[in-house]
Design a protein around this motif. Structure first.
Motif, PDB file in Angstrom:
ATOM      1  N   TYR A 164       0.829  -1.188   0.000  1.00 28.24           N
ATOM      2  CA  TYR A 164       0.000   0.000   0.000  1.00 28.24           C
ATOM      3  C   TYR A 164       0.873   1.251   0.000  1.00 28.24           C
ATOM      4  CZ  TYR A 164      -4.230  -2.667   1.026  1.00 28.24           C
ATOM      5  OH  TYR A 164      -5.283  -3.533   0.954  1.00 28.24           O
ATOM      6  N   PHE A 215       3.579   0.647   2.777  1.00 28.15           N
ATOM      7  CA  PHE A 215       3.371  -0.422   3.758  1.00 28.15           C
ATOM      8  C   PHE A 215       3.259  -1.759   3.053  1.00 28.15           C
ATOM      9  CE2 PHE A 215       2.625   1.996   7.569  1.00 28.15           C
ATOM     10  CZ  PHE A 215       2.092   3.195   7.137  1.00 28.15           C
ATOM     11  N   LEU A 244      -5.148  -8.740   7.835  1.00 29.98           N
ATOM     12  CA  LEU A 244      -3.854  -8.396   7.282  1.00 29.98           C
ATOM     13  C   LEU A 244      -2.962  -7.888   8.418  1.00 29.98           C
ATOM     14  CD1 LEU A 244      -4.696  -6.427   4.003  1.00 29.98           C
ATOM     15  CD2 LEU A 244      -3.545  -8.637   4.147  1.00 29.98           C
ATOM     16  N   PHE A 269       0.309  -5.640   9.004  1.00 31.49           N
ATOM     17  CA  PHE A 269       1.069  -4.647   8.257  1.00 31.49           C
ATOM     18  C   PHE A 269       2.463  -4.462   8.836  1.00 31.49           C
ATOM     19  CE2 PHE A 269      -1.855  -2.525   5.319  1.00 31.49           C
ATOM     20  CZ  PHE A 269      -3.074  -3.055   5.721  1.00 31.49           C
ATOM     21  N   GLY A 270       3.395  -4.105   7.952  1.00 33.61           N
ATOM     22  CA  GLY A 270       4.699  -3.642   8.386  1.00 33.61           C
ATOM     23  C   GLY A 270       4.571  -2.225   8.919  1.00 33.61           C
ATOM     24  N   THR A 271       5.674  -1.694   9.453  1.00 35.04           N
ATOM     25  CA  THR A 271       5.643  -0.381  10.097  1.00 35.04           C
ATOM     26  C   THR A 271       5.829   0.769   9.120  1.00 35.04           C
ATOM     27  OG1 THR A 271       7.953  -0.715  10.663  1.00 35.04           O
ATOM     28  CG2 THR A 271       6.327  -1.185  12.382  1.00 35.04           C
TER      29      THR A 271
END
Lengths: 113, 114
Positions: A36, A89, A101, A103-105
């Motif tokens: 994203y 992201f 989902l 998510f990464g940071t």
């Protein structure tokens, strides 16, 4: 549960150069990996995704690669432009009926004109 | 067509007050998600609605947080007795059927608890 790590947290590249953002995930059962892009003051927008049955997917200047053995996936942006500046992201979805989902940071990408 | 909308866009409240955040998903989308995004952080899952199934509330951080989705469309996230650590951007997303369908995000509600 799933854990997603994303690197780097910030990235600056000259306009026209390539940018690479990497993510690792912990759950080997994960099978869907979207990326994203979030611009200032807006919600995230899907730019590309990949499923575990393929190793690479391209869409114009954007590509994503997936290494299931190593449990990592990467976003590649070529010929970067100023409008590519945003926070990116990665995310992962596992396969055990878990519809969440993880998510990464995020990576703040800055394109230097 | 219209995307996901959220209201208000900004909310400032005093500690201890209750707040309600609203999400209007894309028409026809059966799945709806709430996330929380703290400054400089990723998106933290809060709750997931899918059709008429019982919602997945596993991400709600405390019993002060609740959400409902009326008529399979509009959703409201309620935070009771707000605390300063609740300050964040609350994002809503909807998708056609489930998590492997594209999630379309709204612009978010920025909540500030003084």
């Amino acid at each position: 549960g799933e854990n997603v790590e994303q690197h780097p947290s910030t990235l600056s590249v000259q306009e026209g150069d390539s940018a690479v953002i990497k993510c690792t995930y912990s759950d080997s059962a994960s099978n869907y990996f979207p990326w994203y892009k979030q611009e200032l003051g807006k919600g995230p927008q899907l730019i590309i995704d990949i499923r575990s049955n393929v190793g690479e997917k391209k869409d114009q200047r954007i590509a994503v690669t997936l290494n299931k053995t190593a449990k990592h996936f990467s976003l590649h942006i070529t010929e970067t432009q100023p409008e590519d500046s945003a926070v990116y992201f990665c995310a992962a979805l596992d396969d055990f009926g878990n519809e969440k989902l993880t998510f990464g940071t995020g990576t703040r990408l800055t394109i230097i004109p | 067509g219209a995307g996901v909308s959220q209201s208000p866009s900004n909310k400032v409240t005093e500690k201890g007050k209750d707040v309600e955040l609203r999400c209007d998903p894309i028409s026809g989308h059966t799945a709806l998600y709430w996330y929380r995004q703290s400054l400089g952080q990723g998106l933290e899952f809060l709750i997931y609605f899918q059709g008429n199934s019982a919602p997945d509330k596993s991400g709600l951080p405390s019993d002060r947080f609740s959400a409902e989705r009326t008529g399979g469309s509009v959703s409201t996230l309620t935070i009771q007795r707000t605390q300063q650590e609740d300050s964040a951007v609350y994002l809503c997303a909807s998708s056609l059927a489930g998590s492997t369908d594209t999630q379309y995000f709204g612009p978010g509600t920025r909540l500030t608890v003084l």
